[in-house]
Design a protein around this motif. Structure first.
Motif, PDB file in Angstrom:
ATOM      1  N   LEU A 276     -16.390 -43.663 -58.931  1.00  0.00           N
ATOM      2  CA  LEU A 276     -16.880 -42.579 -58.063  1.00  0.00           C
ATOM      3  C   LEU A 276     -17.360 -42.511 -57.407  1.00  0.00           C
ATOM      4  CD1 LEU A 276     -13.788 -40.364 -59.785  1.00  0.00           C
ATOM      5  CD2 LEU A 276     -13.603 -41.825 -58.225  1.00  0.00           C
ATOM      6  N   SER A 277     -17.033 -42.779 -55.615  1.00  0.00           N
ATOM      7  CA  SER A 277     -18.273 -42.222 -54.620  1.00  0.00           C
ATOM      8  C   SER A 277     -19.043 -40.868 -54.496  1.00  0.00           C
ATOM      9  CB  SER A 277     -17.964 -42.885 -53.423  1.00  0.00           C
ATOM     10  OG  SER A 277     -19.244 -43.078 -52.138  1.00  0.00           O
ATOM     11  N   PRO A 278     -20.188 -40.664 -55.007  1.00  0.00           N
ATOM     12  CA  PRO A 278     -20.820 -39.266 -54.514  1.00  0.00           C
ATOM     13  C   PRO A 278     -20.446 -38.625 -53.516  1.00  0.00           C
ATOM     14  CG  PRO A 278     -22.594 -40.644 -54.949  1.00  0.00           C
ATOM     15  CD  PRO A 278     -21.621 -41.763 -55.062  1.00  0.00           C
ATOM     16  N   CYS A 279     -20.466 -38.996 -52.606  1.00  0.00           N
ATOM     17  CA  CYS A 279     -20.141 -39.182 -50.762  1.00  0.00           C
ATOM     18  C   CYS A 279     -19.093 -38.233 -50.931  1.00  0.00           C
ATOM     19  CB  CYS A 279     -19.993 -40.280 -50.248  1.00  0.00           C
ATOM     20  SG  CYS A 279     -21.661 -41.385 -50.538  1.00  0.00           S
ATOM     21  N   GLY A 280     -17.485 -37.604 -51.675  1.00  0.00           N
ATOM     22  CA  GLY A 280     -17.090 -37.219 -51.330  1.00  0.00           C
ATOM     23  C   GLY A 280     -16.965 -35.598 -50.553  1.00  0.00           C
ATOM     24  N   PRO A 281     -18.400 -34.817 -51.273  1.00  0.00           N
ATOM     25  CA  PRO A 281     -18.186 -33.743 -50.921  1.00  0.00           C
ATOM     26  C   PRO A 281     -18.588 -33.711 -49.103  1.00  0.00           C
ATOM     27  CG  PRO A 281     -19.006 -33.365 -52.084  1.00  0.00           C
ATOM     28  CD  PRO A 281     -18.817 -35.084 -52.682  1.00  0.00           C
ATOM     29  N   LEU A 282     -19.589 -35.256 -48.672  1.00  0.00           N
ATOM     30  CA  LEU A 282     -19.889 -35.574 -47.667  1.00  0.00           C
ATOM     31  C   LEU A 282     -18.739 -35.494 -46.788  1.00  0.00           C
ATOM     32  CD1 LEU A 282     -22.471 -35.546 -45.932  1.00  0.00           C
ATOM     33  CD2 LEU A 282     -22.682 -37.928 -45.881  1.00  0.00           C
ATOM     34  N   PHE A 283     -17.787 -36.175 -46.811  1.00  0.00           N
ATOM     35  CA  PHE A 283     -16.269 -37.169 -45.825  1.00  0.00           C
ATOM     36  C   PHE A 283     -16.343 -35.352 -46.098  1.00  0.00           C
ATOM     37  CE2 PHE A 283     -17.012 -41.733 -48.884  1.00  0.00           C
ATOM     38  CZ  PHE A 283     -17.629 -41.884 -47.383  1.00  0.00           C
ATOM     39  N   LYS A 284     -15.818 -34.485 -47.038  1.00  0.00           N
ATOM     40  CA  LYS A 284     -14.828 -33.440 -46.626  1.00  0.00           C
ATOM     41  C   LYS A 284     -15.866 -32.568 -45.536  1.00  0.00           C
ATOM     42  CE  LYS A 284     -13.413 -29.609 -49.033  1.00  0.00           C
ATOM     43  NZ  LYS A 284     -13.013 -29.158 -50.492  1.00  0.00           N
ATOM     44  N   ALA A 285     -17.156 -32.489 -45.331  1.00  0.00           N
ATOM     45  CA  ALA A 285     -17.587 -31.836 -45.064  1.00  0.00           C
ATOM     46  C   ALA A 285     -17.715 -32.108 -42.670  1.00  0.00           C
ATOM     47  CB  ALA A 285     -19.276 -31.560 -44.882  1.00  0.00           C
TER      48      ALA A 285
END
Length: 355
Positions: A276-285
């Motif tokens: 799973l990519s760790p960019c999930g919170p970034l995409f959410k922001a």
């Protein structure tokens, strides 16, 4: 109500199974005392241990899954006290009638009150040996009293009068039949022919019933596993062949599944879990910022639309000719120009007069 009185008595006796239980409605109290549950079994267990403390050692050695042994032990105690039968397990588990359960619990609690009255200690802090000896003495004393009472009852002339009454208990119409010797003689000396006739009638009815059952058996083909009118094969060779065929089919299915698993499924079973990519919170922001931007653009579009509507309204107001008071119809700019000329003329006149 009997259930409420029994509940209050158990509270006065400081039953540990009722700690933290606060009931006031008679229906709830009756449901607690007369409905099968583990809580009710705990209450009955405490009552039985209070009546006969050596049961505590016996019950504490049992496991939680050995509830049946506890129930049998409590039923045996009730049988020893002549309150129930040894096999009356429904009364202990709470499946008997409400009246029987309440009577059984009231009699057990009465034994506790009797023990307290004659000064038998029930404290668990004392050794079980002294408690057992005092309990044995109390039961021996109760047995002597019961034996004395039973002797008085069975030796009483009133009991003999009840067992051998002078007045016949039968009603008058039945008494006349019983006292009629001719009727008794007729009953005792039935002719042999009547017996034979009765046996023939019963045998005929039995044969008719057997024939009817055979007809029903022939009609119910599903009981025999074969269609109606077809005899069912009873040899074991057919059953053995059927079993061999079923085992062979099952073996072929296992071989086919093994091949499919080795060729198609194993590579999927040994594959690692996806990363799973760790960019999930970034995409959410980013999605949240884009939503705010869209909202602002929508607001600006609404402001622009409102400005255009106001500008069009002002333009229409300037171009539209209105009927001004005291003059002909004219547009707003022309009316303003006219007012400016009048103001300048008046201002020039006043300036000349002052000079």
């Amino acid at each position: 109500m009997a259930a409420v009185a029994l509940y209050e008595l158990l509270e006065k006796l400081s039953c540990p199974a009722l700690e933290g239980v606060f009931l006031s409605e008679p229906e709830d109290i009756q449901r607690l005392l007369c409905t099968p549950s583990s809580h009710r079994l705990d209450i009955l267990e405490w009552i039985c241990i209070s009546v006969y403390p050596p049961l505590h050692e016996q019950f504490s050695s049992l496991k939680e899954s050995q509830t049946d042994l506890k129930i049998k032990g409590m039923a045996k105690l009730g049988s020893d006290l002549m309150l129930c039968q040894v096999d009356d397990l429904d009364l202990v588990t709470g499946k008997a009638s409400v009246e029987r359960q309440l009577r059984f619990l009231e009699q057990l609690t009465a034994v506790i009150l009797t023990r307290q009255t004659i000064g038998i200690s029930d404290s668990r802090s004392e050794s079980f040996s002294s408690t057992f000896s005092s309990q044995e003495e109390s039961f021996q004393e109760m047995a002597r009293k019961n034996e004395k009472f039973l002797n008085q009852v069975f030796c009483s002339p009133n009991l003999q009068a009840v067992l051998t009454p002078e007045c016949h208990p039968w009603s008058s119409d039945i008494k006349s039949l019983l006292l009629d010797e001719q009727v008794l003689q007729k009953r005792s000396h039935l002719p042999v022919a009547s017996h034979e006739r009765t046996l023939l009638e019963v045998s005929k009815e039995l044969e008719e019933t057997t024939a009817a059952l055979q007809d029903l058996r022939a009609q119910c083909s599903f009981l025999c596993g074969s269609p109606a009118g077809v005899e069912r094969p009873l040899d074991g060779a057919t059953a053995l062949q059927t079993l061999k065929l079923a085992v062979s089919d099952f073996g072929q299915l296992l071989v086919a599944f093994e091949q499919v698993f080795e060729n198609e499924l194993r590579k999927h079973c040994t594959r690692h879990a996806p990363h799973l990519s760790p960019c999930g919170p970034l995409f959410k922001a980013v999605q949240r910022d884009l939503s705010l931007c869209v909202q602002e653009l929508t607001s600006l579009a609404q402001v622009t639309e409102t400005y255009e509507n106001i500008a069009n309204m002002v333009d229409r107001q300037h171009e539209e000719k209105l009927a001004w008071r005291g003059s002909v119809k004219a547009t707003l700019p022309s009316k303003l120009e006219e007012l400016q000329r009048k103001y300048k003329a008046i201002h020039a006149t006043l300036h000349k007069l002052q000079s």
